[in-house]
Write a protein that holds these residues in place. Structure first.
Motif, PDB file in Angstrom:
ATOM      1  N   ILE A 166      -1.529  12.861   7.644  1.00  0.00           N
ATOM      2  CA  ILE A 166      -0.143  12.816   7.154  1.00  0.00           C
ATOM      3  C   ILE A 166       0.603  11.637   7.775  1.00  0.00           C
ATOM      4  N   ILE A 167       0.436  11.471   9.094  1.00  0.00           N
ATOM      5  CA  ILE A 167       1.095  10.338   9.764  1.00  0.00           C
ATOM      6  C   ILE A 167       0.569   9.014   9.212  1.00  0.00           C
ATOM      7  N   GLY A 168      -0.755   8.910   9.123  1.00  0.00           N
ATOM      8  CA  GLY A 168      -1.360   7.662   8.669  1.00  0.00           C
ATOM      9  C   GLY A 168      -0.988   7.300   7.244  1.00  0.00           C
ATOM     10  N   LEU A 169      -1.193   8.232   6.313  1.00  0.00           N
ATOM     11  CA  LEU A 169      -0.903   7.944   4.910  1.00  0.00           C
ATOM     12  C   LEU A 169       0.596   7.817   4.666  1.00  0.00           C
ATOM     13  N   GLY A 170       1.396   8.670   5.323  1.00  0.00           N
ATOM     14  CA  GLY A 170       2.842   8.614   5.126  1.00  0.00           C
ATOM     15  C   GLY A 170       3.435   7.301   5.616  1.00  0.00           C
ATOM     16  N   LEU A 171       3.061   6.888   6.827  1.00  0.00           N
ATOM     17  CA  LEU A 171       3.594   5.631   7.360  1.00  0.00           C
ATOM     18  C   LEU A 171       3.061   4.424   6.601  1.00  0.00           C
ATOM     19  N   LEU A 172       1.809   4.508   6.136  1.00  0.00           N
ATOM     20  CA  LEU A 172       1.264   3.408   5.348  1.00  0.00           C
ATOM     21  C   LEU A 172       2.017   3.272   4.029  1.00  0.00           C
ATOM     22  N   ALA A 173       2.273   4.398   3.375  1.00  0.00           N
ATOM     23  CA  ALA A 173       3.038   4.360   2.131  1.00  0.00           C
ATOM     24  C   ALA A 173       4.453   3.839   2.377  1.00  0.00           C
ATOM     25  N   PHE A 174       5.084   4.295   3.475  1.00  0.00           N
ATOM     26  CA  PHE A 174       6.425   3.805   3.821  1.00  0.00           C
ATOM     27  C   PHE A 174       6.420   2.297   3.990  1.00  0.00           C
ATOM     28  N   ALA A 175       5.445   1.778   4.716  1.00  0.00           N
ATOM     29  CA  ALA A 175       5.389   0.345   4.986  1.00  0.00           C
ATOM     30  C   ALA A 175       5.206  -0.451   3.704  1.00  0.00           C
ATOM     31  N   LEU A 176       4.302   0.015   2.838  1.00  0.00           N
ATOM     32  CA  LEU A 176       4.033  -0.714   1.601  1.00  0.00           C
ATOM     33  C   LEU A 176       5.244  -0.696   0.667  1.00  0.00           C
ATOM     34  N   VAL A 177       5.933   0.435   0.630  1.00  0.00           N
ATOM     35  CA  VAL A 177       7.073   0.571  -0.276  1.00  0.00           C
ATOM     36  C   VAL A 177       8.294  -0.166   0.247  1.00  0.00           C
ATOM     37  N   GLU A 178       8.489  -0.157   1.572  1.00  0.00           N
ATOM     38  CA  GLU A 178       9.736  -0.661   2.152  1.00  0.00           C
ATOM     39  C   GLU A 178       9.628  -2.039   2.797  1.00  0.00           C
ATOM     40  N   GLY A 179       8.450  -2.651   2.738  1.00  0.00           N
ATOM     41  CA  GLY A 179       8.263  -3.926   3.425  1.00  0.00           C
ATOM     42  C   GLY A 179       9.262  -4.994   3.010  1.00  0.00           C
ATOM     43  N   ARG A 180       9.525  -5.106   1.720  1.00  0.00           N
ATOM     44  CA  ARG A 180      10.438  -6.146   1.243  1.00  0.00           C
ATOM     45  C   ARG A 180      11.871  -5.884   1.693  1.00  0.00           C
ATOM     46  N   VAL A 181      12.206  -4.598   1.852  1.00  0.00           N
ATOM     47  CA  VAL A 181      13.585  -4.242   2.198  1.00  0.00           C
ATOM     48  C   VAL A 181      13.877  -4.495   3.669  1.00  0.00           C
ATOM     49  N   TYR A 182      12.999  -3.995   4.545  1.00  0.00           N
ATOM     50  CA  TYR A 182      13.286  -4.043   5.982  1.00  0.00           C
ATOM     51  C   TYR A 182      12.632  -5.220   6.694  1.00  0.00           C
ATOM     52  N   GLY A 183      11.765  -5.942   5.989  1.00  0.00           N
ATOM     53  CA  GLY A 183      11.082  -7.083   6.597  1.00  0.00           C
ATOM     54  C   GLY A 183       9.693  -6.689   7.061  1.00  0.00           C
ATOM     55  N   TRP A 184       8.737  -7.576   6.855  1.00  0.00           N
ATOM     56  CA  TRP A 184       7.349  -7.267   7.214  1.00  0.00           C
ATOM     57  C   TRP A 184       7.089  -7.440   8.708  1.00  0.00           C
ATOM     58  N   PHE A 185       7.804  -8.358   9.348  1.00  0.00           N
ATOM     59  CA  PHE A 185       7.527  -8.643  10.755  1.00  0.00           C
ATOM     60  C   PHE A 185       8.756  -8.438  11.646  1.00  0.00           C
ATOM     61  N   THR A 186       9.891  -8.963  11.240  1.00  0.00           N
ATOM     62  CA  THR A 186      11.124  -8.763  12.001  1.00  0.00           C
ATOM     63  C   THR A 186      12.143  -8.045  11.124  1.00  0.00           C
ATOM     64  N   THR A 187      13.047  -7.321  11.741  1.00  0.00           N
ATOM     65  CA  THR A 187      14.017  -6.518  11.002  1.00  0.00           C
ATOM     66  C   THR A 187      15.027  -7.412  10.287  1.00  0.00           C
ATOM     67  N   VAL A 188      15.117  -7.254   8.965  1.00  0.00           N
ATOM     68  CA  VAL A 188      16.095  -8.027   8.194  1.00  0.00           C
ATOM     69  C   VAL A 188      17.211  -7.138   7.652  1.00  0.00           C
ATOM     70  N   THR A 189      16.953  -5.832   7.584  1.00  0.00           N
ATOM     71  CA  THR A 189      17.957  -4.864   7.130  1.00  0.00           C
ATOM     72  C   THR A 189      17.901  -3.656   8.060  1.00  0.00           C
ATOM     73  N   PRO A 190      19.030  -3.182   8.570  1.00  0.00           N
ATOM     74  CA  PRO A 190      18.996  -2.014   9.463  1.00  0.00           C
ATOM     75  C   PRO A 190      18.440  -0.775   8.765  1.00  0.00           C
ATOM     76  N   LEU A 191      17.647  -0.014   9.495  1.00  0.00           N
ATOM     77  CA  LEU A 191      17.125   1.267   9.011  1.00  0.00           C
ATOM     78  C   LEU A 191      17.834   2.375   9.764  1.00  0.00           C
ATOM     79  N   THR A 192      18.477   3.274   9.028  1.00  0.00           N
ATOM     80  CA  THR A 192      19.181   4.396   9.654  1.00  0.00           C
ATOM     81  C   THR A 192      18.534   5.701   9.222  1.00  0.00           C
TER      82      THR A 192
END
Length: 537
Positions: free
Chosen positions: A205-231
């Motif tokens: 659950i942790i692995g698949l959930g975080l992987l899906a989060f990263a793939l879906v949200e990469g453009r929004v929050y930045g792939w390497f450094t934070t470009v948009t705050p996550l709350t």
């Protein structure tokens, strides 16, 4: 089938099962079209809507492997019915949601329920059909996915004219029909004894959930450094390494530990693992899963950007944009019917034929995408693409599960579903990132070449990109920024062209990957051999 369930019953049961799959696929795409109505009615911000859209996919992907094991223990049909019932109940909550938090909760529950439906739908079909009938059943299943993905925006556009709440409310009567149909026409599924590997479930659950989060949200929050705050829960992540990068690293570690644990449990033989690693000794399952992941990367990313281009560049309404995608759905359904008359062609042959058609359709779309693209060229391209989706999506799953023995059908279906979902998430992430990067860069270049100061070019490019093109109409209405709107239209068209050709490249790679699948792979009776036996064949 048993005597109590004659052959005709399984086809009626198939209709009920595919309706269940249609429910969860439509709810993946329908929300995109009703976003403006949700914002106006509930008074929520764009970040809230983003989570309402994407929490569904993240939760869905996170639970797939666990569902496979649960279905082993309690039966695939029972899990499917629970999933449809829960999905309908969550749809009631969504339709009646008084605010953004309630709607987000309902979407999380919908994603949880969807994870119970997709893999068990595969297991039910794999158990009910054998031989050529299995290929036909998967043709119907795959065409349903293609048609439902395209119908989501159309249905959303139609229902948004009444109320966005009907986009969820329509699930309730359909859920009742599905439950009644499955109970009437499909027999109870066998159950096995055992227990759930809790540490393995947590890691998956942790692995698949975080992987899906990263793939879906990469453009929004930045792939390497934070470009948009996550709350989240009142805590804000607004600096340093991106939460996406941390999620990717954590997901990788969790999945590595998960695989090691499953291998150890399989070797020990004292406890049943959450995922039977021996399935990967079956060459058709192993190589077919790899091909399915790659194919999923290229298949539906284009659907995520086409409505933006149709509405904000070609000036289609939400309903017209949905209608423009209808040929894709029609093509998928045509493929379903054609598969019944193509019994001489192997499932693997149909996968390759489908991929060739998808490549052709997207290539034409990429070559012709412009600010004045004709509707009939778009329709023809999407029809050919839809026929390809109907063949390839269905039969690649058929190929993956063809040699999986009955005792591992639920786990095999769950792994197959996870590969498809992660491939789709990765493809959408890659293709939407490419689209918005192209849009921003191309618009900046056009404006700078026209004499606009670089600072202003940056501002206009940011406005258009951040609004996903929605600001173009406002720019076009102002005489001072008409030229900016025209440049943005051209940049949007360029983005669609780039994404279409990238999708073509991914599908070509998927076509190459099918060469690793044994050519003799055909649907076999579900009693057929063990993984070890198949590995030697």
């Amino acid at each position: 089938m048993t005597a109590q369930h004659p052959p005709m019953h399984r086809w009626l049961g198939l209709i009920a099962v595919t309706l269940g799959v249609a429910l969860i696929v439509v709810d993946t795409t329908i929300v995109t079209v009703i976003v403006p109505s949700i914002i106006d009615d509930l008074g929520i911000g764009s970040s809230d809507v983003q989570w309402i859209q994407e929490s569904y996919v993240i939760v869905f992907a996170a639970l797939l492997l666990l569902v496979g094991r649960i279905a082993d223990l309690v039966g695939a049909r029972r899990v499917f019915l629970v999933g449809v019932t829960a999905f309908s109940a969550a749809s009631v909550l969504a339709a009646l949601a008084p605010g953004g938090e309630a709607l987000l909760t309902a979407r999380v529950l919908q994603g949880t329920a969807a994870s119970l439906i997709l893999p068990t739908s595969l297991a039910l079909m794999n158990a009910a059909f054998t031989g050529r009938d299995r290929g036909r059943a998967f043709a119907v299943w795959g065409s349903t996915i293609g048609a439902a993905a395209a119908l989501g925006p159309l249905l959303g556009g139609l229902l948004a004219e009444i109320s966005w709440r009907w986009a969820f409310g329509i699930n309730i009567p359909l859920g009742v029909l599905i439950v009644l149909g499955v109970r009437a026409f499909l027999p109870p599924s066998p159950r096995s004894r055992g227990r759930i590997d809790v540490p393995g479930a947590v890691l998956s659950i942790i692995g698949l959930g975080l992987l899906a989060f990263a793939l879906v949200e990469g453009r929004v929050y930045g792939w390497f450094t934070t470009v948009t705050p996550l709350t989240v829960a009142g805590l804000t992540w607004d600096r340093g390494p991106s939460p996406v990068l941390v999620a990717l690293l954590t997901a990788t570690a969790a999945l590595v530990l998960f695989v090691r644990r499953q291998l150890a449990l399989g070797r020990a033989g004292t406890r049943q693992p959450l995922m039977d690693a021996r399935l990967f000794s079956i060459s058709s399952f192993r190589n077919g899963s790899i091909a399915a992941l790659i194919i999923s990367m290229g298949e539906f990313g284009i659907v995520a950007v086409l409505p933006l281009w149709l509405q904000f560049t070609l000036d289609y309404s939400a309903l017209q944009a949905g209608l423009a995608l209808l040929p894709l759905a029609v093509g998928s359904l045509v493929a379903s019917g054609a598969a019944f008359g193509m019994s001489a062609v192997s499932p693997l042959g149909l996968v390759r034929l489908g991929l060739a058609l998808e490549i052709a359709g997207l290539a034409v779309l990429g070559w012709t995408a412009a600010t004045d693209s004709s509707w009939w060229v778009i329709a023809a391209s999407l029809f050919v693409y839809g026929v390809g989706v109907g063949f390839a999506t269905a039969q690649v799953t058929n190929v993956v599960l063809a040699d999986v023995p009955a005792r591992s059908a639920n786990q095999g279906s769950a792994v197959s579903s996870a590969a498809r979902e992660l491939g789709s998430a990765l493809g959408i992430a890659a293709l939407t990132t490419a689209f918005f990067s192209t849009l921003s860069g191309d618009l900046h270049r056009r404006l700078t070449a026209a004499g606009t100061p670089p600072g202003e070019s940056d501002q206009f490019a940011a406005q258009v990109t951040d609004s996903a093109g929605a600001v173009i109409a406002r720019l076009a209405a102002d005489p001072d920024t008409v030229a900016v709107a025209q440049a943005a239209d051209a940049a949007m068209s360029r983005g669609v062209s780039v994404v279409s050709h990238l999708a073509v490249g991914l599908l070509v790679l998927g076509l190459v990957a099918t060469t690793l699948i044994p050519a003799a792979t055909m649907p076999r009776p579900r009693e057929a051999g063990r993984p070890a036996d198949r590995a030697r064949s």
